[in-house]
Design a protein around this motif. Structure first.
Motif, PDB file in Angstrom:
ATOM      1  N   LEU A 101      -5.544 -15.766  43.082  1.00  0.00           N
ATOM      2  CA  LEU A 101      -6.212 -17.016  42.712  1.00  0.00           C
ATOM      3  C   LEU A 101      -7.723 -16.888  42.766  1.00  0.00           C
ATOM      4  CD1 LEU A 101      -3.962 -19.688  44.504  1.00  0.00           C
ATOM      5  CD2 LEU A 101      -4.010 -19.062  42.088  1.00  0.00           C
ATOM      6  N   VAL A 102      -8.235 -16.135  43.732  1.00  0.00           N
ATOM      7  CA  VAL A 102      -9.690 -15.968  43.833  1.00  0.00           C
ATOM      8  C   VAL A 102     -10.243 -15.229  42.625  1.00  0.00           C
ATOM      9  CG1 VAL A 102     -11.493 -14.745  45.109  1.00  0.00           C
ATOM     10  CG2 VAL A 102      -9.867 -16.161  46.333  1.00  0.00           C
ATOM     11  N   PHE A 103      -9.549 -14.174  42.145  1.00  0.00           N
ATOM     12  CA  PHE A 103     -10.049 -13.410  41.007  1.00  0.00           C
ATOM     13  C   PHE A 103      -9.818 -14.127  39.676  1.00  0.00           C
ATOM     14  CE2 PHE A 103      -9.765  -9.901  44.107  1.00  0.00           C
ATOM     15  CZ  PHE A 103     -11.011  -9.330  43.914  1.00  0.00           C
ATOM     16  N   LEU A 104      -8.846 -15.031  39.609  1.00  0.00           N
ATOM     17  CA  LEU A 104      -8.645 -15.797  38.384  1.00  0.00           C
ATOM     18  C   LEU A 104      -9.472 -17.087  38.339  1.00  0.00           C
ATOM     19  CD1 LEU A 104      -4.768 -15.560  37.876  1.00  0.00           C
ATOM     20  CD2 LEU A 104      -6.553 -14.232  36.748  1.00  0.00           C
ATOM     21  N   LEU A 105     -10.039 -17.475  39.489  1.00  0.00           N
ATOM     22  CA  LEU A 105     -10.785 -18.740  39.545  1.00  0.00           C
ATOM     23  C   LEU A 105     -12.018 -18.753  38.632  1.00  0.00           C
ATOM     24  CD1 LEU A 105     -11.093 -21.549  40.828  1.00  0.00           C
ATOM     25  CD2 LEU A 105     -12.397 -20.458  42.678  1.00  0.00           C
ATOM     26  N   PRO A 106     -12.849 -17.697  38.537  1.00  0.00           N
ATOM     27  CA  PRO A 106     -14.031 -17.790  37.650  1.00  0.00           C
ATOM     28  C   PRO A 106     -13.691 -18.057  36.192  1.00  0.00           C
ATOM     29  CG  PRO A 106     -14.260 -15.951  39.167  1.00  0.00           C
ATOM     30  CD  PRO A 106     -12.861 -16.445  39.321  1.00  0.00           C
ATOM     31  N   THR A 107     -12.640 -17.415  35.678  1.00  0.00           N
ATOM     32  CA  THR A 107     -12.258 -17.643  34.281  1.00  0.00           C
ATOM     33  C   THR A 107     -11.825 -19.087  34.070  1.00  0.00           C
ATOM     34  OG1 THR A 107     -11.537 -15.327  34.133  1.00  0.00           O
ATOM     35  CG2 THR A 107     -10.762 -16.861  32.422  1.00  0.00           C
ATOM     36  N   THR A 108     -10.966 -19.581  34.959  1.00  0.00           N
ATOM     37  CA  THR A 108     -10.507 -20.970  34.841  1.00  0.00           C
ATOM     38  C   THR A 108     -11.656 -21.947  35.033  1.00  0.00           C
ATOM     39  OG1 THR A 108      -8.382 -20.263  35.763  1.00  0.00           O
ATOM     40  CG2 THR A 108      -8.803 -22.616  35.667  1.00  0.00           C
ATOM     41  N   ALA A 109     -12.548 -21.661  35.986  1.00  0.00           N
ATOM     42  CA  ALA A 109     -13.668 -22.569  36.255  1.00  0.00           C
ATOM     43  C   ALA A 109     -14.618 -22.627  35.068  1.00  0.00           C
ATOM     44  CB  ALA A 109     -14.409 -22.122  37.511  1.00  0.00           C
ATOM     45  N   LEU A 158     -17.655 -39.694  41.508  1.00  0.00           N
ATOM     46  CA  LEU A 158     -17.639 -38.905  40.278  1.00  0.00           C
ATOM     47  C   LEU A 158     -17.836 -37.421  40.583  1.00  0.00           C
ATOM     48  CD1 LEU A 158     -17.549 -38.928  37.181  1.00  0.00           C
ATOM     49  CD2 LEU A 158     -20.026 -39.230  37.191  1.00  0.00           C
ATOM     50  N   CYS A 159     -18.784 -37.090  41.441  1.00  0.00           N
ATOM     51  CA  CYS A 159     -19.003 -35.682  41.800  1.00  0.00           C
ATOM     52  C   CYS A 159     -17.806 -35.102  42.546  1.00  0.00           C
ATOM     53  CB  CYS A 159     -20.272 -35.555  42.644  1.00  0.00           C
ATOM     54  SG  CYS A 159     -21.804 -35.967  41.754  1.00  0.00           S
ATOM     55  N   ARG A 160     -17.186 -35.902  43.397  1.00  0.00           N
ATOM     56  CA  ARG A 160     -16.013 -35.412  44.122  1.00  0.00           C
ATOM     57  C   ARG A 160     -14.862 -35.105  43.165  1.00  0.00           C
ATOM     58  NH1 ARG A 160     -11.519 -37.768  45.831  1.00  0.00           N
ATOM     59  NH2 ARG A 160     -12.295 -39.799  45.148  1.00  0.00           N
ATOM     60  N   LYS A 161     -14.641 -35.997  42.191  1.00  0.00           N
ATOM     61  CA  LYS A 161     -13.570 -35.749  41.226  1.00  0.00           C
ATOM     62  C   LYS A 161     -13.865 -34.538  40.353  1.00  0.00           C
ATOM     63  CE  LYS A 161     -11.639 -40.397  40.842  1.00  0.00           C
ATOM     64  NZ  LYS A 161     -11.230 -41.479  39.937  1.00  0.00           N
ATOM     65  N   LEU A 162     -15.125 -34.356  39.964  1.00  0.00           N
ATOM     66  CA  LEU A 162     -15.469 -33.195  39.146  1.00  0.00           C
ATOM     67  C   LEU A 162     -15.304 -31.895  39.928  1.00  0.00           C
ATOM     68  CD1 LEU A 162     -18.655 -34.465  37.255  1.00  0.00           C
ATOM     69  CD2 LEU A 162     -16.351 -34.171  36.343  1.00  0.00           C
ATOM     70  N   PHE A 163     -15.650 -31.894  41.203  1.00  0.00           N
ATOM     71  CA  PHE A 163     -15.550 -30.667  41.988  1.00  0.00           C
ATOM     72  C   PHE A 163     -14.098 -30.267  42.240  1.00  0.00           C
ATOM     73  CE2 PHE A 163     -15.333 -28.426  46.073  1.00  0.00           C
ATOM     74  CZ  PHE A 163     -16.169 -27.347  45.806  1.00  0.00           C
ATOM     75  N   PHE A 164     -13.248 -31.225  42.518  1.00  0.00           N
ATOM     76  CA  PHE A 164     -11.848 -30.925  42.818  1.00  0.00           C
ATOM     77  C   PHE A 164     -10.960 -30.922  41.577  1.00  0.00           C
ATOM     78  CE2 PHE A 164     -13.336 -32.399  46.979  1.00  0.00           C
ATOM     79  CZ  PHE A 164     -12.883 -31.373  47.785  1.00  0.00           C
ATOM     80  N   ILE A 176      -7.702 -24.749  42.990  1.00  0.00           N
ATOM     81  CA  ILE A 176      -8.486 -25.236  44.135  1.00  0.00           C
ATOM     82  C   ILE A 176      -7.563 -25.656  45.270  1.00  0.00           C
ATOM     83  CG2 ILE A 176      -9.964 -27.136  44.908  1.00  0.00           C
ATOM     84  CD1 ILE A 176     -11.480 -24.963  43.506  1.00  0.00           C
ATOM     85  N   TYR A 177      -6.531 -26.411  44.970  1.00  0.00           N
ATOM     86  CA  TYR A 177      -5.625 -26.853  46.028  1.00  0.00           C
ATOM     87  C   TYR A 177      -4.793 -25.697  46.554  1.00  0.00           C
ATOM     88  CZ  TYR A 177      -6.707 -31.791  45.498  1.00  0.00           C
ATOM     89  OH  TYR A 177      -7.350 -32.996  45.494  1.00  0.00           O
ATOM     90  N   GLY A 178      -4.473 -24.716  45.671  1.00  0.00           N
ATOM     91  CA  GLY A 178      -3.759 -23.530  46.161  1.00  0.00           C
ATOM     92  C   GLY A 178      -4.609 -22.715  47.112  1.00  0.00           C
ATOM     93  N   LEU A 179      -5.884 -22.539  46.788  1.00  0.00           N
ATOM     94  CA  LEU A 179      -6.771 -21.792  47.677  1.00  0.00           C
ATOM     95  C   LEU A 179      -6.988 -22.515  49.000  1.00  0.00           C
ATOM     96  CD1 LEU A 179      -9.474 -20.553  45.126  1.00  0.00           C
ATOM     97  CD2 LEU A 179      -7.780 -19.167  46.320  1.00  0.00           C
ATOM     98  N   SER A 180      -7.092 -23.840  48.966  1.00  0.00           N
ATOM     99  CA  SER A 180      -7.267 -24.579  50.230  1.00  0.00           C
ATOM    100  C   SER A 180      -6.024 -24.485  51.104  1.00  0.00           C
ATOM    101  CB  SER A 180      -7.603 -26.041  49.924  1.00  0.00           C
ATOM    102  OG  SER A 180      -6.526 -26.655  49.221  1.00  0.00           O
ATOM    103  N   SER A 181      -4.842 -24.507  50.496  1.00  0.00           N
ATOM    104  CA  SER A 181      -3.605 -24.379  51.285  1.00  0.00           C
ATOM    105  C   SER A 181      -3.483 -22.972  51.879  1.00  0.00           C
ATOM    106  CB  SER A 181      -2.398 -24.682  50.405  1.00  0.00           C
ATOM    107  OG  SER A 181      -2.446 -25.997  49.916  1.00  0.00           O
ATOM    108  N   LEU A 182      -3.805 -21.937  51.090  1.00  0.00           N
ATOM    109  CA  LEU A 182      -3.720 -20.569  51.604  1.00  0.00           C
ATOM    110  C   LEU A 182      -4.786 -20.303  52.663  1.00  0.00           C
ATOM    111  CD1 LEU A 182      -3.019 -18.715  48.249  1.00  0.00           C
ATOM    112  CD2 LEU A 182      -1.396 -19.198  50.071  1.00  0.00           C
TER     113      LEU A 182
END
Length: 630
Positions: free
Chosen positions: A505-513, A609-615, A463-469
């Motif tokens: 990162l975008v294509f690997l995100l669903p598996t990790t998520a 709590l929702c913010r921590k779960l999302f990030f 998530i932080y890598g995608l936001s930086s890119l």
């Protein structure tokens, strides 16, 4: 000793040496139905002809005739009657008694007037005789309360000097008689607690209501109620304890034994505190472990409660006394519930049964986790995952489950002994046993916590890598020093590498998520169970059980205010009211006397709590240093 009438008293005969007795009719020559022009009460600045409130105790309604003793509050035009002095008495002894009460309680107690009960005293001239006592006990205004013979009618007068203040202004004030239960007012505590400042040795309070003054006056004049009619003292009084001082053999024994017992327990608790503060407990990693275990926090919390309860220092206010009582009842109930749990565990070999059932349950949980991982390594819910990353993550987690099963089977011979010692700790209280249970759940689900941490870290990294890119594509970057987003120019190579990394990162995100979502739900399930246990522990720790029991059994002890009921309202007669205490509502009792909880677990709002779960930020089962509570 001789009889003193009003004429003799006016002539200056021995207020200090004569005994005042009700005399025959010929002993009162030429009575004058008004108080003498003696010195007025200090601070009396009220205009005559107004309504005067006289608070009269119901316990004195059937008392013999005598003098009214109480407190005069000129700012509120109120007279608070505390007791009735009966014949025979020596005036100087009455004044000495009132001086002792005033010195001990800092309340301006004085003789306010006379009380005549004609149903018990048939002499018609008794009222004139009582009026003449004003030459000895001068007070302005001079109250004259009288209960008519053979009826329930009352007459109330408040007479001032014979000379009016201004032409056409009468010297007699109207009186409103308010009855109150002296015992209930003495034992009750008005909420919210009002701090009444002392003005001129407690004569008047300018900034407080008359209601608070009544409660404060009765509470501080407790020394006046120590004597009863069986005492052989020089002054005989009627008040709420005049028929006999309330006492209990068990209560007196408990009072005498409380001092040595508290001293002994205070020494033992100080010794335990000294041992817990030893430098050996400060060696790493013991401080870290103590701060993360619920059992250590609960033991520290209970040690603070016991130290405060068995302290040799007296409570400085009713609120502190109520807090000590709530803590003592909470500790006693906690220990009683713990002993009940201990007896239940050691009966019918329930500890052995729990130990035998623990290993199969752990195996069952591990088996279900293996089936869940195998489902995720395939095509969960028809989703197409990245097969390479899916296989790597699945085998990694399966290996951890295998290690966990091996650990459980290695510890299986010692589980029964461990549970036996855990059950024995219930003698310290149910909250300690529940805290140990919470720590055991945390240890048994440690593999789930590890899965959650691994998944959360991978998800947070992406998530932080995608936001930086994403900021790189917009020509922005994060300024670490200034904690803001600034503009930045990138060359072609940087944009090309950023595009490749963003695509990966975008294509690997669903598996990790997906892995993160599954293990986060399992982690939230464990945190919910621990939260319910902590909620029960906090309920036992903070619930003011003594105050609630007092509100249930003796509602008048916790007063929220008063209400007045009209007893008599007829033309030509004084208005008579009955003051009744309104009890404090249960919700206000809990809010006012709620004890502080342990507070070792975090308290997140739904937004945080929702913010921590999302990030993908970790949700710890304990409170972190520097956590900001929303």
């Amino acid at each position: 000793m001789g009889l003193v009438s009003r004429g003799a008293a006016a002539a200056g005969l021995g207020a200090a040496s004569a005994v005042v007795r009700p005399g025959p009719p010929d002993a009162v020559p030429n009575p004058v139905p008004s108080p003498p022009p003696g010195g007025a009460a200090r601070g009396s600045s009220r205009v005559p002809g107004m309504v005067l409130k006289a608070f009269f105790p119901t316990c004195c309604a059937s008392a013999d005739s005598g003098l009214l003793v109480g407190r005069w509050v000129p700012e509120q035009s109120s007279a608070i009657v505390l007791a009735v002095v009966h014949f025979p008495f020596i005036p100087i002894q009455v004044k000495e008694l009132l001086a002792q009460v005033q010195q001990a309680s800092q309340v301006g107690v004085a003789v306010l007037g006379t009380w005549c009960h004609r149903q018990q005293e048939p002499e018609e001239s008794l009222g004139h005789f009582l009026e003449g006592l004003g030459t000895i006990f001068s007070h302005e205004p001079w109250l004259q309360l009288c209960r008519e013979r053979g009826s329930k009618s009352w007459s109330c007068k408040a007479i001032r000097q014979q000379v009016p203040v201004a032409p056409g202004v009468p010297s007699e004030d109207q009186v409103m008689l308010i009855f109150y239960d002296q015992r209930k007012v003495l034992l009750s505590q008005l909420h919210p607690p009002t701090v009444l400042p002392d003005h001129q040795a407690g004569d008047a309070v300018a900034s407080s209501g008359s209601l608070a003054v009544v409660f404060d006056t009765v509470a501080r004049s407790e020394l006046l109620f120590h004597g009863d009619q069986y005492d052989e003292g020089p002054v005989r009084l009627s008040h709420w304890q005049s028929e006999g001082v309330e006492a209990s053999v068990l209560g007196e024994l408990a009072k005498r034994a409380s001092g040595p017992v508290c001293l002994l327990l205070a020494c033992l608790l100080s010794l335990v505190s000294a041992v817990s503060a030893c430098w050996l407990w400060k060696l790493w990693p013991l401080p870290f472990i103590r701060s993360k275990l619920s059992t250590c926090e609960q033991l520290r919390h209970r040690l603070e409660h016991l130290t405060l309860v068995f302290s040799t220092q007296r409570a400085q206010s009713p609120t502190q006394l109520m807090r000590k009582a709530n803590m003592l009842v909470s500790v006693l109930l906690d220990v009683a519930l713990g002993l009940m749990l201990l007896s239940w565990l050691h009966s019918s070999n329930r500890i052995g049964q729990l130990a035998d059932a623990l290993v199969p349950v752990a195996d069952r949980v591990a088996e279900e986790l293996q089936h869940l991982l195998q489902w995720l390594m395939g095509a969960p819910a028809g989703l197409k995952m990245n097969r390479a990353l899916d296989q790597v993550l699945g085998r990694f987690f399966l290996y951890h489950i295998h290690l966990w099963i091996s650990y459980i089977h290695l510890m299986s011979p010692f589980i029964e002994r461990i549970l036996w010692h855990v059950g024995l700790s219930a003698c310290l209280g149910l909250t300690v046993a529940l805290s140990i249970l919470s720590d055991i759940i945390a240890l048994l689900t440690f593999h789930i916590y590890c899965f959650y941490v691994y998944g959360a870290r991978l998800y947070c990294l992406k998530i932080y890598g995608l936001s930086s890119l994403w900021r790189l594509f917009r020509g922005k970057k994060w300024n670490v020093l200034r904690q803001r987003v600034d503009s930045c120019s990138y060359n072609l190579d940087q944009l090309f590498i950023g595009t490749l990394l963003f695509t990966i990162l975008v294509f690997l995100l669903p598996t990790t998520a997906l892995y993160y979502l599954v293990f986060t739900l399992l982690r939230l399930l464990v945190v919910t169970v621990q939260g319910l246990i902590h909620l029960l522990v906090d309920l036992i720790n903070s619930l003011p059980l003594y105050s609630l029991g007092l509100r249930l059994c003796r509602p008048y002890r916790l007063a929220a205010g008063v209400k007045f009921r009209v007893l008599e309202h007829e033309a030509g007669r004084p208005l008579r009211l009955l003051m009744q205490i309104n009890p404090l509502p249960y919700s206000h009792v809990v809010h006012t006397y709620r004890l502080p909880s342990c507070g070792c677990h975090p308290k997140h709002s739904w937004g945080s709590l929702c913010r921590k779960l999302f990030f993908g930020e970790l949700i710890y089962p304990w409170r972190q240093r520097g956590d900001r509570q929303d």
